[in-house]
Design a protein around this motif. Sequence first.
Motif, PDB file in Angstrom:
ATOM      1  N   UNK A  58      -9.983  22.656  14.931  1.00 27.38           N
ATOM      2  CA  UNK A  58      -9.568  22.177  13.616  1.00 27.38           C
ATOM      3  C   UNK A  58     -10.708  22.284  12.623  1.00 27.38           C
ATOM      4  N   UNK A  59     -10.337  22.416  11.374  1.00 30.96           N
ATOM      5  CA  UNK A  59     -11.306  22.464  10.274  1.00 30.96           C
ATOM      6  C   UNK A  59     -10.818  21.581   9.145  1.00 30.96           C
ATOM      7  N   UNK A  60     -11.762  20.908   8.499  1.00 27.71           N
ATOM      8  CA  UNK A  60     -11.412  20.133   7.311  1.00 27.71           C
ATOM      9  C   UNK A  60     -12.438  20.444   6.229  1.00 27.71           C
ATOM     10  N   UNK A  61     -12.176  21.443   5.433  1.00 30.74           N
ATOM     11  CA  UNK A  61     -13.167  21.864   4.431  1.00 30.74           C
ATOM     12  C   UNK A  61     -13.370  20.867   3.304  1.00 30.74           C
ATOM     13  N   UNK A 108      -8.418  14.088  15.284  1.00 29.74           N
ATOM     14  CA  UNK A 108      -8.342  13.578  13.920  1.00 29.74           C
ATOM     15  C   UNK A 108      -9.718  13.656  13.271  1.00 29.74           C
ATOM     16  N   UNK A 109      -9.700  13.676  11.963  1.00 30.18           N
ATOM     17  CA  UNK A 109     -10.906  13.632  11.161  1.00 30.18           C
ATOM     18  C   UNK A 109     -10.959  12.313  10.408  1.00 30.18           C
ATOM     19  N   UNK A 110     -12.099  11.657  10.487  1.00 31.10           N
ATOM     20  CA  UNK A 110     -12.378  10.555   9.582  1.00 31.10           C
ATOM     21  C   UNK A 110     -13.403  11.097   8.610  1.00 31.10           C
ATOM     22  N   UNK A 111     -12.951  11.363   7.409  1.00 30.00           N
ATOM     23  CA  UNK A 111     -13.756  12.131   6.449  1.00 30.00           C
ATOM     24  C   UNK A 111     -14.164  13.438   7.133  1.00 30.00           C
ATOM     25  N   UNK A 112     -15.441  13.698   7.292  1.00 36.09           N
ATOM     26  CA  UNK A 112     -15.858  14.947   7.943  1.00 36.09           C
ATOM     27  C   UNK A 112     -16.109  14.791   9.440  1.00 36.09           C
ATOM     28  N   UNK A 113     -15.989  13.590   9.933  1.00 35.01           N
ATOM     29  CA  UNK A 113     -16.250  13.354  11.354  1.00 35.01           C
ATOM     30  C   UNK A 113     -15.051  13.745  12.193  1.00 35.01           C
ATOM     31  N   UNK A 114     -15.280  14.675  13.100  1.00 38.12           N
ATOM     32  CA  UNK A 114     -14.216  15.206  13.939  1.00 38.12           C
ATOM     33  C   UNK A 114     -14.142  14.419  15.243  1.00 38.12           C
ATOM     34  N   UNK A 115     -12.917  14.054  15.652  1.00 38.72           N
ATOM     35  CA  UNK A 115     -12.702  13.295  16.876  1.00 38.72           C
ATOM     36  C   UNK A 115     -11.639  13.987  17.715  1.00 38.72           C
ATOM     37  N   UNK A 116     -12.062  14.490  18.831  1.00 39.46           N
ATOM     38  CA  UNK A 116     -11.176  15.244  19.702  1.00 39.46           C
ATOM     39  C   UNK A 116     -10.633  14.331  20.795  1.00 39.46           C
ATOM     40  N   UNK A 117      -9.331  14.410  21.086  1.00 37.84           N
ATOM     41  CA  UNK A 117      -8.808  13.672  22.229  1.00 37.84           C
ATOM     42  C   UNK A 117      -9.295  14.364  23.506  1.00 37.84           C
ATOM     43  N   UNK A 118      -9.511  13.561  24.541  1.00 37.44           N
ATOM     44  CA  UNK A 118     -10.142  14.070  25.762  1.00 37.44           C
ATOM     45  C   UNK A 118      -9.336  15.189  26.407  1.00 37.44           C
ATOM     46  N   UNK A 119      -8.017  15.128  26.292  1.00 35.90           N
ATOM     47  CA  UNK A 119      -7.191  16.114  26.990  1.00 35.90           C
ATOM     48  C   UNK A 119      -6.685  17.221  26.074  1.00 35.90           C
ATOM     49  N   UNK A 120      -7.229  17.353  24.896  1.00 34.66           N
ATOM     50  CA  UNK A 120      -6.848  18.452  24.018  1.00 34.66           C
ATOM     51  C   UNK A 120      -7.505  19.734  24.502  1.00 34.66           C
ATOM     52  N   UNK A 164      -7.552  19.135   2.521  1.00 36.70           N
ATOM     53  CA  UNK A 164      -7.024  20.151   3.427  1.00 36.70           C
ATOM     54  C   UNK A 164      -7.534  19.979   4.853  1.00 36.70           C
ATOM     55  N   UNK A 165      -6.642  20.307   5.779  1.00 38.64           N
ATOM     56  CA  UNK A 165      -7.024  20.320   7.184  1.00 38.64           C
ATOM     57  C   UNK A 165      -6.250  21.440   7.855  1.00 38.64           C
ATOM     58  N   UNK A 166      -6.921  22.183   8.747  1.00 39.93           N
ATOM     59  CA  UNK A 166      -6.311  23.324   9.404  1.00 39.93           C
ATOM     60  C   UNK A 166      -6.337  23.137  10.914  1.00 39.93           C
ATOM     61  N   UNK A 167      -5.300  23.630  11.550  1.00 39.35           N
ATOM     62  CA  UNK A 167      -5.233  23.689  13.005  1.00 39.35           C
ATOM     63  C   UNK A 167      -5.282  25.153  13.405  1.00 39.35           C
ATOM     64  N   UNK A 168      -6.278  25.504  14.188  1.00 39.26           N
ATOM     65  CA  UNK A 168      -6.426  26.874  14.674  1.00 39.26           C
ATOM     66  C   UNK A 168      -6.102  26.900  16.159  1.00 39.26           C
ATOM     67  N   UNK A 169      -5.202  27.777  16.535  1.00 42.48           N
ATOM     68  CA  UNK A 169      -4.923  28.009  17.952  1.00 42.48           C
ATOM     69  C   UNK A 169      -5.448  29.396  18.277  1.00 42.48           C
TER      70      UNK A 169
END
Lengths: 115, 110
Positions: A66-69, A48-60, A73-78
Amino acid sequence: DAMVIQNPRYQVTQFGKPVTLSCSQTLNHNVMYWYQQKSSQAPKLLFHYYDKDFNNEADTPDNFQSRRPNTSFCFLDIRSPGLGDAAMYLCATSRGGGGFRNEQFFGPGTRLTVL
Amino acid sequence: GESVGLHLPTLSVQEGDNSIINCAYSNSASDYFIWYKQESGKGPQFIIDIRSNMDKRQGQRVTVLLNKTVKHLSLQIAATQPGDSAVYFCAETPPGGLIFGSGTRLLVRP
């Protein structure tokens, strides 16, 4: 109406071919989330993003980025989709403050098929 | 605390009856709980929430009960309607996280 929009609703990609899923919101919420939901299972938080701060779950897996320009907008890149990445991908938003203790507003999801 | 499941438990109720959907949560440090409803092909929709300093909260036709002693949460739906047919997920917020429960499918018989 204020809402969370996901495009496309259905996405087909090939094994190993990068794919990007999109989410936009008109709620002006600080927090945006990406979940993976497999058939008959609960949504699983990826990051998840809190504003521009990116927080990754440990097991992702590292395969997911992900990008949040901007706020909307928010994008998920695989990067290299595998067959096991076929799932529904849900985007959600919430107001900031209180950590996860806020109502989340979900989009309709993008169903990803990997051939 | 990760939810894993191949088959959703199903609750079948007669239209007009009350429904009770149960959820066991995993982390005693969780202090906020939410119930979501997910209809087929749609994203989850917020129903009701409750903080750990409460044991009961009521909404329109819905009531959530929290028993922290046994780490149990329930959702009661009064006068169940066909539009209530969906999968219901509870979610808990342990410190720094959010975990969804495994879900229950509610079927409403006409």
